[in-house]
Scaffold this active site. Sequence first.
Site, PDB file in Angstrom:
ATOM      1  CD  GLU A 121      -1.782   2.243   1.924  1.00 28.14           C
ATOM      2  OE1 GLU A 121      -1.414   3.258   1.292  1.00 28.14           O
ATOM      3  OE2 GLU A 121      -1.944   2.216   3.141  1.00 28.14           O
ATOM      4  CD  GLU A 130      -2.723  -3.776   4.151  1.00 31.24           C
ATOM      5  OE1 GLU A 130      -1.639  -4.309   4.429  1.00 31.24           O
ATOM      6  OE2 GLU A 130      -3.001  -2.589   4.414  1.00 31.24           O
TER       7      GLU A 130
END
Length: 529
Positions: free
Chosen positions: A300, A507
């Site tokens: 990320e 996620e």
Amino acid sequence: MRFLSLSRLTSSLSALPKHTTVSLTLHRHTPTFYRMASNQASVFGLKDSSLIKFQAFIDGKWVDSKSGETIVVTNPATNEELGTVPEMGLAETKEAIDAAAKAFPAWSKTTSKERHDILIKFFQLMKEHHDDLGRLITLENGKPLVEGKGENAYSASFMEWYAEEAVRTYGEQIPASLPGVRNLVIKQPIGVVSILTPWNFPSAMITRKLGAALAAGCTAVIKPPPETPFSSLALAEISKRAGVPDGVINIVTTQKNVIEVGKEMCENKVVRKVSFTGSTPVAKLLYGMAASTLKKVSLEAGGNAPFIVFDDANIDDAVAAAIICKFRGSGQTCVCANRIYVQSTIYAEFASRLAEKVSEFKVGNGLEEGTTHGPLIHARAIEKVVRHVDDAVSKGAQVLVGGKSIPNTSFFIPTVLSDVPADAALNSEETFGPLAALTKFETEEEVIRLANSTDVGLAGYFFSRDIGRVFRVAEKLEVGMVGANTGLISQAVIPFGGVKESGLGREGGPHGIEEYMNTKLIVFGGLGM
């Protein structure tokens, strides 16, 4: 081993002949050490000072670095020292990985119900210590206490969510194309995982990864940022109380050895997955390292979120959302608005209302009542915001509010710029600070082109009451997540992640646990059917 009290030790030393050389080691289990640790912990003002840990966590034990070196952690609002944590290196990282590998067989064989129960206990303990954990986040990160507590609640929600997901890692049966055969697909934990997290959400960025990993049956080695290690170490203490077995969670703290530690966490063959949240350049570096053994990777990385306000939007709602989206955490969030595009017919009204609201902010120590916005994490963060403001102004932008840092502090006055040109540096770089940059646009096609003109694509936001436009724009924005008529998108239940150079994988939500599992096919033949 026997220990002397200070009084007895002094008496013994006085009886020695003059010029005698004495080597003295202060053991961490002596009362003196506990008094020293207690004095350090008192700086935090927690109800339960045992949540404060000044050592790393390997194989269920609190440990120092082999070198004896430490990292000084300060409160960014006051620049006061909070305490120290060990400066660990390659040797300690290998020990942590080995501990995780040793713990994996037993942990992976626990039932999903057993893991569920432990994660629920973890969640309940985070709720029980809500005030302390929130205060701890504020002390080391600087965000206002209401945001620190909000992060703890958000962080705990991942443990609750993944407790429930642990019992839902379903497989499947696939109809066979051959006679006498049955195809069965099962899910298995991937193994030891490396978790590397940033300082802007020192607790939530860990639990978003760790909750899924534990639920899947994986063990973990965590490298928290040197700016905010105490939140992660408090989570380790919580994990012990929740019943997480030794070695399942390991935490290695480092600052100057970060390259060799990160390299080991990515290249060690025992590690089967790497999960990272941080900047795009570092994500690329770690991705290359992990590729050496073809590990599964979740990244990320950086964002540069557009925030679009069309002329049919509810302006009050758009202003309120811009404030939340842009200035939460003093703009130090990966999904915050970085470029604000407003349609020309409502541009002046939106700019005026936004500037008025921002001018009411109170910048200060996050523990002080009334503070709405805290400091930036360090001087480098201040320098970047200053550079972006100066660059935009030099190219014609106007300062409506703020525009300056507070000398000799880590505070930058929340800022609104108008008439920001397309070639301003902030349009191609993520500011990560309290700077709202407004740009005027005319048509839907124009603003979509502007919004997508970056190499990253994490989040994007827009406001419109035209249902057709809502669908068109949501589908055309080149991002992993879209907020339509809202500035808040983060939740434990949703798939969080980006496209382009904002990363890989997701996620959160049911998608998150899949990142920590292998899909295995078992073909049963010879069934004679």
